[in-house]
Design a protein around this motif. Structure first.
Motif, PDB file in Angstrom:
ATOM      1  N   SER A   1      45.481  31.372  35.488  1.00  0.00           N
ATOM      2  CA  SER A   1      45.405  32.442  34.494  1.00  0.00           C
ATOM      3  C   SER A   1      46.228  32.134  33.258  1.00  0.00           C
ATOM      4  O   SER A   1      46.235  32.934  32.315  1.00  0.00           O
ATOM      5  CB  SER A   1      45.901  33.764  35.102  1.00  0.00           C
ATOM      6  OG  SER A   1      47.270  33.667  35.462  1.00  0.00           O
TER       7      SER A   1
ATOM      8  N   ASN B   1      35.340  39.434  29.567  1.00  0.00           N
ATOM      9  CA  ASN B   1      35.569  38.929  30.926  1.00  0.00           C
ATOM     10  C   ASN B   1      34.448  37.963  31.274  1.00  0.00           C
ATOM     11  O   ASN B   1      33.315  38.106  30.825  1.00  0.00           O
ATOM     12  CB  ASN B   1      35.628  40.085  31.918  1.00  0.00           C
ATOM     13  CG  ASN B   1      36.913  40.872  31.772  1.00  0.00           C
ATOM     14  OD1 ASN B   1      37.993  40.405  32.107  1.00  0.00           O
ATOM     15  ND2 ASN B   1      36.803  42.078  31.227  1.00  0.00           N
TER      16      ASN B   1
ATOM     17  N   PRO C   1      40.737  41.845  34.638  1.00  0.00           N
ATOM     18  CA  PRO C   1      39.999  40.599  34.366  1.00  0.00           C
ATOM     19  C   PRO C   1      39.270  40.056  35.593  1.00  0.00           C
ATOM     20  O   PRO C   1      39.653  40.339  36.744  1.00  0.00           O
ATOM     21  CB  PRO C   1      41.099  39.621  33.917  1.00  0.00           C
ATOM     22  CG  PRO C   1      42.248  40.472  33.521  1.00  0.00           C
ATOM     23  CD  PRO C   1      42.172  41.689  34.356  1.00  0.00           C
ATOM     24  N   THR C   2      38.249  39.264  35.347  1.00  0.00           N
ATOM     25  CA  THR C   2      37.526  38.586  36.418  1.00  0.00           C
ATOM     26  C   THR C   2      38.489  37.777  37.285  1.00  0.00           C
ATOM     27  O   THR C   2      39.354  37.077  36.772  1.00  0.00           O
ATOM     28  CB  THR C   2      36.475  37.639  35.809  1.00  0.00           C
ATOM     29  OG1 THR C   2      35.608  38.397  34.971  1.00  0.00           O
ATOM     30  CG2 THR C   2      35.669  36.946  36.897  1.00  0.00           C
TER      31      THR C   2
ATOM     32  N   TYR D   1      43.919  37.605  26.984  1.00  0.00           N
ATOM     33  CA  TYR D   1      43.528  38.997  27.145  1.00  0.00           C
ATOM     34  C   TYR D   1      42.018  39.073  26.947  1.00  0.00           C
ATOM     35  O   TYR D   1      41.483  38.538  25.983  1.00  0.00           O
ATOM     36  CB  TYR D   1      44.250  39.888  26.118  1.00  0.00           C
ATOM     37  CG  TYR D   1      43.782  41.323  26.123  1.00  0.00           C
ATOM     38  CD1 TYR D   1      42.875  41.789  25.171  1.00  0.00           C
ATOM     39  CD2 TYR D   1      44.226  42.214  27.091  1.00  0.00           C
ATOM     40  CE1 TYR D   1      42.443  43.097  25.181  1.00  0.00           C
ATOM     41  CE2 TYR D   1      43.797  43.531  27.099  1.00  0.00           C
ATOM     42  CZ  TYR D   1      42.900  43.967  26.147  1.00  0.00           C
ATOM     43  OH  TYR D   1      42.470  45.271  26.167  1.00  0.00           O
ATOM     44  N   PHE D   2      41.336  39.740  27.879  1.00  0.00           N
ATOM     45  CA  PHE D   2      39.875  39.828  27.832  1.00  0.00           C
ATOM     46  C   PHE D   2      39.492  41.262  27.478  1.00  0.00           C
ATOM     47  O   PHE D   2      39.564  42.157  28.316  1.00  0.00           O
ATOM     48  CB  PHE D   2      39.278  39.427  29.187  1.00  0.00           C
ATOM     49  CG  PHE D   2      39.582  38.010  29.580  1.00  0.00           C
ATOM     50  CD1 PHE D   2      40.719  37.709  30.289  1.00  0.00           C
ATOM     51  CD2 PHE D   2      38.722  36.977  29.219  1.00  0.00           C
ATOM     52  CE1 PHE D   2      41.018  36.404  30.647  1.00  0.00           C
ATOM     53  CE2 PHE D   2      39.008  35.662  29.579  1.00  0.00           C
ATOM     54  CZ  PHE D   2      40.160  35.381  30.290  1.00  0.00           C
TER      55      PHE D   2
ATOM     56  N   ASP E   1      41.206  31.075  32.694  1.00  0.00           N
ATOM     57  CA  ASP E   1      40.453  32.331  32.777  1.00  0.00           C
ATOM     58  C   ASP E   1      40.197  32.733  34.229  1.00  0.00           C
ATOM     59  O   ASP E   1      39.303  33.510  34.524  1.00  0.00           O
ATOM     60  CB  ASP E   1      39.127  32.226  32.016  1.00  0.00           C
ATOM     61  CG  ASP E   1      38.249  31.083  32.522  1.00  0.00           C
ATOM     62  OD1 ASP E   1      37.229  30.786  31.872  1.00  0.00           O
ATOM     63  OD2 ASP E   1      38.587  30.483  33.564  1.00  0.00           O
TER      64      ASP E   1
ATOM     65  N   GLY F   1      38.915  42.811  40.047  1.00  0.00           N
ATOM     66  CA  GLY F   1      38.310  42.428  38.780  1.00  0.00           C
ATOM     67  C   GLY F   1      37.095  43.299  38.479  1.00  0.00           C
ATOM     68  O   GLY F   1      36.276  43.529  39.348  1.00  0.00           O
TER      69      GLY F   1
END
Lengths: 91, 281
Positions: free
Chosen positions: B40, A68, B170-171, A21-22, B71, B251
């Motif tokens: 992810s 992020n 998220p990115t 989780y960002f 990520d 994102g």
């Protein structure tokens, strides 16, 4: 549980599904007021009775944390902004 | 016939057949297989397995591993081969249990190294899982946003007092929000609060959905938004239901609440989001 030192938000860095989780800090609510001949942007609790309130708006925090990621020109992947960092909540 | 001569004959025939095959790919020694993944989920290892027919006619089996990121940024592996023909390659997750929508892979043929890499041909492009094996030839080349994504139930940040909910996509992710639920506790200060959900590109709001019901002093309400919901207030259940628009978010886009007449003692709980997610670079 992690606590963001920029906004006070609490979150788990790894979700229940195992995906990271960002966290990104939310904006702050500010009030644009006219105080005398000057226009100011102040927190709600800083508004004086003599101020003329012009509008309420959300502004990005100056110390915003945004976990992020992005790829910097040197090719390294880093968080967008560290902000004031985090602490781990005592178990 | 001398058995050694016979085997040499078979290798020669196989090499000549590969030249005529439309499903084999010739390598002249300068070419490499490049595997790029966008992941992810952590703790995933992919196995890349296949067969290569060398210039000497000898058939070589190969098995390589690759670790995607967690990520959604790119992880790259290069596998050199000598001169010969790539006959087939397949890959799957051998560690971890990624679902469709979590690890996107691009397998191509390239020449060069470092920043000077020239792609020459795409062999495969799509999501990799632990139960489905994909490969070349045969598997289609698919875009990362084709087909269904992975369903995720996400607990967002529990904001501090006097702070709105704000969740950032998220990115390298694409989200389609399906449902959002959160509690809102109003403090002991008289005011008529009205909550709305906003969707922005991170800077500019492009959609705003009011909950449609106000909340006054010292109350706790559960707000529940989902597709095709009808607006209703269930007094006994303390729930406010309102519709959620079908919007795809890239994102960096943001889902947030905005509350009129919010007080410094008001407090939102952590939002729970149900989203469909894809990798999107």
């Amino acid at each position: 549980m992690r606590i963001c030192q920029s906004c006070g938000g609490r979150y788990e860095p790894i979700g229940a599904d195992g995906v990271r989780y960002f966290h990104a800090c939310p904006p702050q609510r500010r009030v644009r007021v006219r105080r005398g001949a000057t226009e100011l942007l102040v927190a709600l609790e800083e508004v004086l009775d003599t101020d003329v309130q012009l509008e309420e708006l959300d502004v990005e925090r100056p110390n915003r944390r945004n976990e992020n990621v992005r790829r910097d020109p040197d090719g390294v992947v880093r968080p967008i902004a560290e902000g004031d960092g985090t602490t781990d909540e005592a178990a | 016939m001398d058995p050694t001569d016979y085997r040499e004959l078979v290798r020669h025939v196989a090499y000549e057949q590969a030249k005529l095959s439309s499903s084999s790919f010739f390598f002249d020694g300068q070419d490499r297989i490049r595997l790029r993944t966008f992941g992810s989920v952590a703790s995933v290892i992919l196995a890349l397995e296949g067969r290569f027919l060398g210039a000497d006619g000898r058939l070589q089996a190969f098995a390589e591993t690759h670790t995607p990121s967690s990520d959604r940024t790119v992880a790259t592996s290069l596998y050199p081969f000598g001169e010969g023909f790539l006959l087939n390659v397949s890959f799957r997750a051998t560690t971890g249990t990624p679902r469709v929508g979590q690890v996107f892979a691009i397998l191509d043929i390239v020449r060069g190294l470092g920043t000077i890499i020239q792609p020459l041909a795409v062999l495969f492009q799509g999501y990799v899982t632990d139960t489905q094996t994909f490969g070349w030839p045969g598997s289609p080349v698919r875009a990362s946003i084709d087909g269904p994504g992975v369903l995720r139930s996400i607990t967002g940040t529990d904001p501090a007092v006097d702070t709105e909910i704000s969740e950032t996509v998220p990115t390298n992710a694409r989200w389609r929000p399906l449902a959002i639920a959160f509690t809102f506790v109003t403090g002991a200060a008289a005011a008529t609060r009205e909550v709305a959900l906003t969707f922005s590109d991170g800077t500019t709001v492009f959609a705003r959905v009011p909950a449609g019901t106000s909340q006054i002093i010292s109350l706790t309400r559960l707000y529940s938004a989902f597709h095709q919901a009808d607006r209703l207030v269930n007094v006994a259940d303390l729930t406010i239901v309102f519709p959620l628009p079908r919007i795809d978010l890239q994102g960096g886009f943001v889902i947030a609440t905005v509350t009129t007449a919010r007080n410094a003692l008001d407090n939102f709980g952590a939002p729970q989001l149900l989203v469909e997610e894809w990798i999107e670079d």
